[in-house]
Scaffold this motif. Sequence first.
Motif, PDB file in Angstrom:
ATOM      1  N   LEU A 142       0.865  -1.496  -0.287  1.00  0.00           N
ATOM      2  CA  LEU A 142      -0.314   0.404   0.402  1.00  0.00           C
ATOM      3  C   LEU A 142       0.903   0.935   0.013  1.00  0.00           C
ATOM      4  N   LEU A 143       0.455   1.675  -1.356  1.00  0.00           N
ATOM      5  CA  LEU A 143       1.265   3.460  -0.478  1.00  0.00           C
ATOM      6  C   LEU A 143       0.439   4.417  -0.900  1.00  0.00           C
ATOM      7  N   LEU A 144       0.314   5.226  -0.453  1.00  0.00           N
ATOM      8  CA  LEU A 144      -0.082   6.422   0.060  1.00  0.00           C
ATOM      9  C   LEU A 144       0.732   7.836   0.177  1.00  0.00           C
ATOM     10  N   PHE A 145       0.727   8.493  -0.649  1.00  0.00           N
ATOM     11  CA  PHE A 145       1.181   9.637  -1.661  1.00  0.00           C
ATOM     12  C   PHE A 145       0.793  11.509  -0.912  1.00  0.00           C
ATOM     13  N   ARG A 146       1.008  12.100  -0.020  1.00  0.00           N
ATOM     14  CA  ARG A 146       0.206  13.319   0.271  1.00  0.00           C
ATOM     15  C   ARG A 146       0.695  14.331  -0.868  1.00  0.00           C
ATOM     16  N   SER A 147       0.725  13.904  -2.352  1.00  0.00           N
ATOM     17  CA  SER A 147       0.657  15.510  -3.063  1.00  0.00           C
ATOM     18  C   SER A 147      -0.421  14.138  -4.419  1.00  0.00           C
ATOM     19  N   SER A 148      -0.693  14.901  -5.391  1.00  0.00           N
ATOM     20  CA  SER A 148      -1.467  14.406  -6.576  1.00  0.00           C
ATOM     21  C   SER A 148       0.084  13.747  -7.239  1.00  0.00           C
ATOM     22  N   MET A 149       1.161  14.454  -7.435  1.00  0.00           N
ATOM     23  CA  MET A 149       1.690  14.346  -8.218  1.00  0.00           C
ATOM     24  C   MET A 149       2.061  13.741  -9.487  1.00  0.00           C
ATOM     25  N   PRO A 150       1.352  15.054 -10.381  1.00  0.00           N
ATOM     26  CA  PRO A 150       1.337  15.589 -11.178  1.00  0.00           C
ATOM     27  C   PRO A 150       2.192  14.991 -12.042  1.00  0.00           C
ATOM     28  N   ASP A 151       3.372  15.347 -11.782  1.00  0.00           N
ATOM     29  CA  ASP A 151       4.921  15.211 -12.636  1.00  0.00           C
ATOM     30  C   ASP A 151       5.653  14.044 -12.249  1.00  0.00           C
ATOM     31  N   SER A 152       5.173  13.580 -11.613  1.00  0.00           N
ATOM     32  CA  SER A 152       5.960  11.877 -11.425  1.00  0.00           C
ATOM     33  C   SER A 152       5.173  10.876 -11.163  1.00  0.00           C
ATOM     34  N   GLN A 153       3.977  10.888 -11.509  1.00  0.00           N
ATOM     35  CA  GLN A 153       3.150   9.441 -11.754  1.00  0.00           C
ATOM     36  C   GLN A 153       4.013   8.531 -12.660  1.00  0.00           C
ATOM     37  N   LEU A 154       4.413   9.244 -13.490  1.00  0.00           N
ATOM     38  CA  LEU A 154       4.977   8.144 -14.408  1.00  0.00           C
ATOM     39  C   LEU A 154       6.310   7.603 -13.848  1.00  0.00           C
ATOM     40  N   LEU A 155       6.917   8.856 -13.654  1.00  0.00           N
ATOM     41  CA  LEU A 155       8.348   8.125 -12.658  1.00  0.00           C
ATOM     42  C   LEU A 155       7.750   6.790 -12.023  1.00  0.00           C
ATOM     43  N   LEU A 156       7.108   6.724 -11.098  1.00  0.00           N
ATOM     44  CA  LEU A 156       6.651   6.254 -10.068  1.00  0.00           C
ATOM     45  C   LEU A 156       6.108   4.879 -10.753  1.00  0.00           C
TER      46      LEU A 156
END
Length: 446
Positions: free
Chosen positions: A331-345
């Motif tokens: 389970l991964l819970l990220f505090r930000s919406s990560m619009p620019d790093s979702q692809l990296l994830l």
Amino acid sequence: MYDELKFENCSHSKDPMVGCALEGAAGILAGIKDISIVIHSPQGCSSTVAAAYDTHEIDFTKRKVACTRLFETDIVMGASDKLKELIREVDSKFKTRAIFVIGTCAADIIGEDLEGLCRNLQPRINARLIPLMAGGFRGDSYAGIDLGLRALFPFIKKQSEKIPNTVNLIAPQANLNPTWWADLKWMREVLEKIGIRVLSVLPHETSLEELENAGLASANILLSHDAGYEFGLKMQEVHGIPLILSDIPLPVGLKNTAGWLRALGKYFGVEEEVGTIITEGEDTTIDVLRRRGLMMIQRYRNCRVAVSADATLGIGLIRMLFEELEMIPELLLFRSSMPDSQLLLENELKAMGISPKVVFSADGYQVKQSLTDSNVDAVFGSSWEYYMAEELGIKFAFDVFNPTNRVNYLNKSYFGYEGMLNFLENVANDWERALRSKQINWEEYL
């Protein structure tokens, strides 16, 4: 890939874990010297600015902040005259080169035209006036970081030439390490070892002169996967300074540190120097763990874990947990919406062949609900998640991110090889603490 969790009837945050835009913007401005801040708000918002200066460990006597202290009558009748008078007073008393005039939710509600007000008042003010609307309606603290960086951009002078082997470091404070200054220090030291000079940090203890000269750098390095990407791209477009290493995880854990360093060495043509740093770092880390962490893998292997973090540390942490500690991130819970790093994830998870459940912009309700519905053995997070895990009967909880109950007299990095040891030391102590019985009647042994 990952399985993104959705929540019904949760379009509004029920228990926010991330502050408002003012918090992020103030955190940027507090890192700049030679400026003063006028905050157009009720007096409570000024405490958010004070907290931003605390984040940079700026002494109270060196802060130049003034607040209009808006009251109910000001909201109803308007407060432009009050703001103008305060700007004049700040200009005459603080005598800084620039004054940032920050509008908050109250200014948004009034409909205050900060840009027009500052433009009309500027001829009678010695300091340069910079209006910045950063009320909570503008977004969370990560959005505020981007707003703050956007406000700094006009200060950077265009340069026809670049200084070879120089870099700017962007958004070091967008990092949940409770002592993020240590990560910044690690970055500076590594760059110095390979002959790369840090021209400016945007921003931490940064003078306006350093900010103005940031356009001379030959590369920009973004120290966050949560904010600052837009600023880095604009620097690339307007000033011709390439944004490098933003498409790989930051140096968290053995493999990510080696990968990040190799990419850095390749870009600057110093592969041999970087190879030495990697060899020495890995040898030291392995030597320490052989002597003091022999039971580490047996202890952590196949432990199902949840990670509640920012993308800055969280993305890198996944590989460290999965490949180096042999844990199973479920389970991964990220505090930000990560619009620019979702692809990296996505690329990282695909490379590792795992498909955990993921939540973006996680608030307190979503974190707790996700933990309730999961079947994890341990949680990596802050003091929030620590108490949630205790309430939910999750045996192991690691208090490693902000906000934390840990008291740190010394700054400890999470980046790099020593950073991995610092992180594992915290984890090991929390693991041992969880195994200590709370039922022992110590009075029997007195």
